[in-house]
Design an enzyme around this catalytic site. Structure first.
Site, mmCIF file in Angstrom:
data_model
loop_
_atom_site.group_PDB
_atom_site.id
_atom_site.type_symbol
_atom_site.label_atom_id
_atom_site.label_comp_id
_atom_site.label_asym_id
_atom_site.label_seq_id
_atom_site.Cartn_x
_atom_site.Cartn_y
_atom_site.Cartn_z
ATOM 1 N N SER A 1 0.851 -1.189 0.000
ATOM 2 C CA SER A 1 0.000 0.000 0.000
ATOM 3 C C SER A 1 0.887 1.238 0.000
ATOM 4 C CB SER A 1 -0.877 0.010 1.258
ATOM 5 O OG SER A 1 -1.571 1.246 1.384
ATOM 6 N N TYR B 1 -2.633 -0.390 10.577
ATOM 7 C CA TYR B 1 -2.754 -0.854 9.183
ATOM 8 C C TYR B 1 -1.508 -0.453 8.393
ATOM 9 C CZ TYR B 1 -4.167 -1.042 4.300
ATOM 10 O OH TYR B 1 -4.205 -1.312 2.948
HETATM 11 N N1 LIG Z 1 -8.846 -0.130 -1.195
HETATM 12 C C1 LIG Z 1 -7.748 0.584 -0.954
HETATM 13 O O1 LIG Z 1 -7.792 1.820 -0.883
HETATM 14 C C2 LIG Z 1 -6.407 -0.102 -0.820
HETATM 15 C C3 LIG Z 1 -5.256 0.693 -0.928
HETATM 16 C C4 LIG Z 1 -4.016 0.080 -0.798
HETATM 17 C C5 LIG Z 1 -3.935 -1.277 -0.570
HETATM 18 N N2 LIG Z 1 -5.071 -2.008 -0.459
HETATM 19 C C6 LIG Z 1 -4.916 -3.435 -0.222
HETATM 20 O O2 LIG Z 1 -5.446 -4.134 -1.338
HETATM 21 C C7 LIG Z 1 -5.840 -5.445 -0.942
HETATM 22 C C8 LIG Z 1 -7.259 -5.690 -1.425
HETATM 23 O O3 LIG Z 1 -8.094 -4.714 -0.806
HETATM 24 P P1 LIG Z 1 -9.506 -4.276 -1.388
HETATM 25 O O4 LIG Z 1 -9.594 -2.807 -1.211
HETATM 26 O O5 LIG Z 1 -9.735 -4.893 -2.714
HETATM 27 O O6 LIG Z 1 -10.430 -4.938 -0.253
HETATM 28 P P2 LIG Z 1 -11.853 -5.675 -0.307
HETATM 29 O O7 LIG Z 1 -12.693 -5.140 -1.421
HETATM 30 O O8 LIG Z 1 -12.363 -5.623 1.084
HETATM 31 O O9 LIG Z 1 -11.451 -7.181 -0.680
HETATM 32 C C9 LIG Z 1 -10.675 -7.941 0.196
HETATM 33 C C10 LIG Z 1 -10.646 -9.387 -0.270
HETATM 34 O O10 LIG Z 1 -9.813 -10.127 0.624
HETATM 35 C C11 LIG Z 1 -10.529 -11.262 1.107
HETATM 36 N N3 LIG Z 1 -10.052 -11.622 2.433
HETATM 37 C C12 LIG Z 1 -10.093 -10.863 3.568
HETATM 38 N N4 LIG Z 1 -9.597 -11.567 4.611
HETATM 39 C C13 LIG Z 1 -9.228 -12.778 4.118
HETATM 40 C C14 LIG Z 1 -8.668 -13.939 4.688
HETATM 41 N N5 LIG Z 1 -8.386 -14.015 6.002
HETATM 42 N N6 LIG Z 1 -8.403 -15.008 3.890
HETATM 43 C C15 LIG Z 1 -8.703 -14.952 2.566
HETATM 44 N N7 LIG Z 1 -9.243 -13.886 1.969
HETATM 45 C C16 LIG Z 1 -9.506 -12.803 2.734
HETATM 46 C C17 LIG Z 1 -11.984 -10.833 1.062
HETATM 47 O O11 LIG Z 1 -12.880 -11.928 0.959
HETATM 48 P P3 LIG Z 1 -13.504 -12.721 2.220
HETATM 49 O O12 LIG Z 1 -13.914 -11.677 3.231
HETATM 50 O O13 LIG Z 1 -14.632 -13.494 1.622
HETATM 51 O O14 LIG Z 1 -12.415 -13.607 2.711
HETATM 52 C C18 LIG Z 1 -12.016 -10.035 -0.243
HETATM 53 O O15 LIG Z 1 -12.156 -10.928 -1.343
HETATM 54 C C19 LIG Z 1 -5.659 -5.483 0.569
HETATM 55 O O16 LIG Z 1 -4.430 -6.088 0.880
HETATM 56 C C20 LIG Z 1 -5.658 -4.017 0.950
HETATM 57 O O17 LIG Z 1 -4.958 -3.794 2.166
HETATM 58 C C21 LIG Z 1 -6.301 -1.471 -0.595
#
Ligand SMILES: NC(=O)c1ccc[n+]([C@@H]2O[C@H](COP(=O)([O-])OP(=O)(O)OC[C@H]3O[C@@H](n4cnc5c(N)ncnc54)[C@H](OP(=O)(O)O)[C@@H]3O)[C@@H](O)[C@H]2O)c1
Length: 235
Positions: free
Chosen positions: A140, A152
């Site tokens: 991130s 985080y």
């Molecule tokens: N959105 C942002 O602004 C942003 C910015 C920088 C980095 N990120 C990073 O990008 C990645 C994806 O984030 P996103 O924004 O796409 O989030 P999201 O829409 O909440 O999706 C998260 C995904 O991870 C899965 N997940 C969560 N806990 C899990 C576990 N213990 N085992 C297996 N799967 C799990 C969830 O499915 P289930 O709940 O069904 O398991 C979901 O499919 C993360 O690492 C996040 O920190 C996000």
């Protein structure tokens, strides 16, 4: 030629689902991992069904589940070419005050964001060494800059270090290791407090992942920082 196999953790929605869709368009067979099997089943159907997309319920906090998943992929599809260790979660925290989630709820985020990609790397690397494959980790922008009171952010600094440690250990194996560091991205994960901020689309991050994976096997894109135009410093 047999299609390559691309495993995505956190594939149920957001950045992971967008990356799975783009990888499928690029010709890969997809292994879709997350805890919610229903979301994965819907996505798999839209990607061409069981011959093109494997539904793989898995909790990345549990090493045995990740290990069993990789074994299943090699048993059923015979190879593993790219792994996107992307599953993650976030809760607001404060160290000096009482705001945010109570400390009892912090461990889950640390396990998911730090042990998750570490376990995924450990389980997948033997297969990636066999294929001369590629590991991509979702860090991130919060893993580069200081965020006051944010555990985080600290977990994503850990992912920054993890990617470097894995890449160093993979020297001589042919495995490539890429750290993708997105800025704020429009997914269900972002807090209401940031609803008005500039945001990337999940597809913007997916293109960064596919850029790295699509390079010649002699090119290791170490890091990609991608932020929306107008995102403030340290956000
Ligand atoms: N959105 C942002 O602004 C942003 C910015 C920088 C980095 N990120 C990073 O990008 C990645 C994806 O984030 P996103 O924004 O796409 O989030 P999201 O829409 O909440 O999706 C998260 C995904 O991870 C899965 N997940 C969560 N806990 C899990 C576990 N213990 N085992 C297996 N799967 C799990 C969830 O499915 P289930 O709940 O069904 O398991 C979901 O499919 C993360 O690492 C996040 O920190 C996000």
């Amino acid at each position: 030629m047999e299609a390559g196999v691309f495993l995505v953790t956190g594939a149920g929605r957001g950045i992971g689902a967008a990356t799975a869709r783009l990888a499928a368009e690029a010709g890969y067979r997809l292994v879709l991992a997350a805890r919610d099997a229903a979301a994965l089943t819907d996505l798999a159907a839209s990607l061409g069904g069981p011959d093109r997309a494997m539904v793989a319920p898995c909790d990345v906090r549990v090493y045995e589940q990740v290990e069993a998943l990789v074994a299943r992929v090699e048993r059923e599809w015979g190879r593993l070419d790219a792994v996107f260790a992307n599953a993650g979660t976030s809760v607001d925290t404060s160290f000096a005050g009482t705001g945010g989630a109570p400390p009892a709820e912090w461990s889950d985020m640390v396990l998911t964001n730090v042990c998750g990609p570490a376990f995924t790397a450990r389980a997948a690397l033997p297969a990636l060494v066999r294929s001369g494959g590629h590991l991509v980790l979702t860090g991130s922008a919060a893993g580069r800059g200081v965020r006051a009171g944010s555990l985080y952010s600290a977990t994503k600094w850990a992912v920054t270090g993890l990617a470097q440690a894995i890449r160093a250990e993979c020297v001589g194996t042919g495995v490539r290791v890429t750290l993708v560091q997105p800025g704020l991205t429009a997914t269900e994960a972002i807090p209401a407090s940031r609803a008005a901020d500039p945001k990337l689309a999940p597809e913007d991050v997916a293109r960064a992942v596919l850029y790295a994976v699509g390079q010649p096997s002699t090119v290791d894109v170490n890091e990609i920082l991608v932020r929306p135009v107008g995102q403030a410093a340290h956000r």
